[in-house]
Enzyme design. Structure first.
Site, short mmCIF file in Angstrom:
data_model
loop_
_atom_site.label_atom_id
_atom_site.label_comp_id
_atom_site.label_asym_id
_atom_site.label_seq_id
_atom_site.Cartn_x
_atom_site.Cartn_y
_atom_site.Cartn_z
N SER A 143 -45.12 22.77 -2.91
CA SER A 143 -44.48 22.47 -4.21
C SER A 143 -43.13 23.19 -4.24
CB SER A 143 -45.38 23.01 -5.34
OG SER A 143 -44.71 22.97 -6.58
N TYR A 156 -50.97 29.35 -9.08
CA TYR A 156 -50.47 28.14 -8.42
C TYR A 156 -49.29 28.47 -7.50
CZ TYR A 156 -48.81 23.28 -7.99
OH TYR A 156 -48.41 22.06 -7.51
N LYS A 160 -49.18 28.09 -3.45
CA LYS A 160 -48.25 27.16 -2.81
C LYS A 160 -47.28 27.90 -1.88
CE LYS A 160 -49.77 23.26 -4.48
NZ LYS A 160 -50.32 22.24 -3.59
N TYR A 204 -45.25 19.97 -24.24
CA TYR A 204 -44.21 19.26 -24.98
C TYR A 204 -44.77 18.32 -26.04
CZ TYR A 204 -41.48 21.03 -21.07
OH TYR A 204 -40.89 21.84 -20.15
P1 NAD Z 1 -53.50 14.81 -9.30
O1 NAD Z 1 -54.18 15.80 -10.18
O2 NAD Z 1 -52.90 13.58 -9.88
O3 NAD Z 1 -54.48 14.37 -8.10
C1 NAD Z 1 -55.15 15.34 -7.33
C2 NAD Z 1 -56.27 14.69 -6.53
O4 NAD Z 1 -56.95 15.74 -5.82
C3 NAD Z 1 -57.33 14.00 -7.42
O5 NAD Z 1 -57.68 12.75 -6.86
C4 NAD Z 1 -58.51 14.96 -7.39
O6 NAD Z 1 -59.78 14.33 -7.53
C5 NAD Z 1 -58.34 15.59 -6.00
N1 NAD Z 1 -59.02 16.88 -5.88
C6 NAD Z 1 -59.01 17.92 -6.74
N2 NAD Z 1 -59.79 18.92 -6.29
C7 NAD Z 1 -60.29 18.49 -5.09
C8 NAD Z 1 -61.17 19.07 -4.13
N3 NAD Z 1 -61.73 20.29 -4.32
N4 NAD Z 1 -61.44 18.38 -3.01
C9 NAD Z 1 -60.92 17.14 -2.82
N5 NAD Z 1 -60.11 16.53 -3.69
C10 NAD Z 1 -59.80 17.21 -4.82
O7 NAD Z 1 -52.39 15.66 -8.52
P2 NAD Z 1 -50.97 15.21 -7.94
O8 NAD Z 1 -49.96 15.45 -9.00
O9 NAD Z 1 -51.05 13.91 -7.26
O10 NAD Z 1 -50.76 16.38 -6.86
C11 NAD Z 1 -51.05 16.21 -5.48
C12 NAD Z 1 -50.53 17.44 -4.72
O11 NAD Z 1 -49.13 17.57 -4.95
C13 NAD Z 1 -51.17 18.75 -5.18
O12 NAD Z 1 -51.34 19.61 -4.08
C14 NAD Z 1 -50.13 19.32 -6.12
O13 NAD Z 1 -50.21 20.72 -6.24
C15 NAD Z 1 -48.85 18.86 -5.45
N6 NAD Z 1 -47.69 18.81 -6.32
C16 NAD Z 1 -47.69 18.03 -7.44
C17 NAD Z 1 -46.56 18.00 -8.25
C18 NAD Z 1 -46.49 17.17 -9.51
O14 NAD Z 1 -45.56 17.36 -10.30
N7 NAD Z 1 -47.38 16.23 -9.74
C19 NAD Z 1 -45.45 18.78 -7.93
C20 NAD Z 1 -45.48 19.56 -6.78
C21 NAD Z 1 -46.61 19.56 -5.98
#
Ligand code: NAD
Length: 258
Positions: A143, A156, A160, A204
């Protein structure tokens, strides 16, 4: 099937929704056989059906990334289904928003269990399989908060940041052992997914207000879309990046350039 990752087999954790779903669909569209791995079987099955309907090859795998036995099973199942494992995307991640003085040890450990233990376990069990395949690409989704901290996101951010340096350490191991395995981290800015909609509602009041406010944090002036992360992951998964290992790819509209 032709495409930029044709003939390769990929396992993507957390692929039932959000960024992981986009990655699975993009890799499949570019010719990879894809294992959609998640704790959410219902939505994961829907992603598999969508990929197949578009002419791609995919299978669902139940995987809790915090469970080592589940990882053993998933990697073995990919080798059985597709013959080899070439691409691992450690994408599953969770966020718990709380000030450090109010955060419980249980919540801290829950974030670490998914975000860094899960990446470690996936990498540990993918490396031998990739050695058997003659090489591979491991892509760890960190991230912007693996590059810089954020208030109320200490667990978090710590998890990360750990993903970033874990990736570099393993890249050195796998670069020097001649295995042909590359390891890189990806650092998304705020991306429009369910995880971000939670942040919008909580901080927000509603999603449009949150999207506008979070968008302003990025020099490009908006939040990102999951497909924009999938495009970077596709590059790192493909042989186009065969000289790239130990790197950190920020896909963040300039957020981390400040
Ligand atoms: P999301 O919450 O939309 O989806 C996460 C997915 O991971 C879900 O399908 C959930 O069921 C699955 N999951 C959760 N715990 C799990 C486990 N123990 N085992 C297997 N699967 C599991 O999240 P997202 O926004 O798509 O984020 C995906 C990745 O990107 C994450 O690592 C997140 O930290 C990173 N990220 C997201 C953002 C953002 O703004 N959305 C920004 C930077 C990084």
């Amino acid at each position: 099937m032709t495409g930029r990752v044709a003939g390769k087999a990929a396992l993507i954790s957390g692929a039932a929704t959000g960024i992981g779903q986009s990655i699975a669909m993009r890799l499949a569209a570019e010719g990879a056989a894809v294992a959609v791995a998640d704790i959410d079987a219902l939505r994961g099955g829907e992603v598999v059906a969508e990929i197949k309907a578009a002419g791609g090859e995919a299978t669902f795998m139940a995987l809790d990334v915090t469970n080592e036995d589940a990882w053993r099973g998933a990697v073995g199942a990919v080798e059985s289904a597709f013959g080899h494992l070439d691409i691992l995307v450690n994408n599953a991640g969770i966020a718990i928003i709380e000030s450090v003085d109010k955060m419980s040890l249980e919540d801290w450990r829950a974030v670490m269990a998914v975000n860094i233990d899960g990446v470690f376990l996936g990498t540990k069990h993918a490396v031998p399989a990739m050695r058997r395949a003659g090489g591979g690409s491991i892509i760890n989704i960190s991230s912007i908060l693996g590059l810089t901290g954020e208030e109320k996101l200490s667990a978090y951010s710590a998890s990360k940041g750990a993903v970033r340096l874990f990736s570099k350490a393993v890249a050195l191991e796998c670069g020097r052992d001649g295995s042909g395995i590359r390891v890189n981290s990806v650092h998304p800015g705020y991306i429009h997914t369910a995880m971000m909609e939670d942040t919008c509602r909580r901080d927000y009041g509603d999603i449009p207000t949150g999207l506008a406010a979070l968008g302003k944090l990025h020099p490009i002036g908006r939040v990102g879309e999951p497909e924009e992360i999938a495009a970077g992951v596709l590059y790192l998964a493909s042989d186009e990046s065969k000289f790239v290992t130990g790197s950190e790819l920020a896909i963040d509209g300039g957020y981390s350039a400040a």
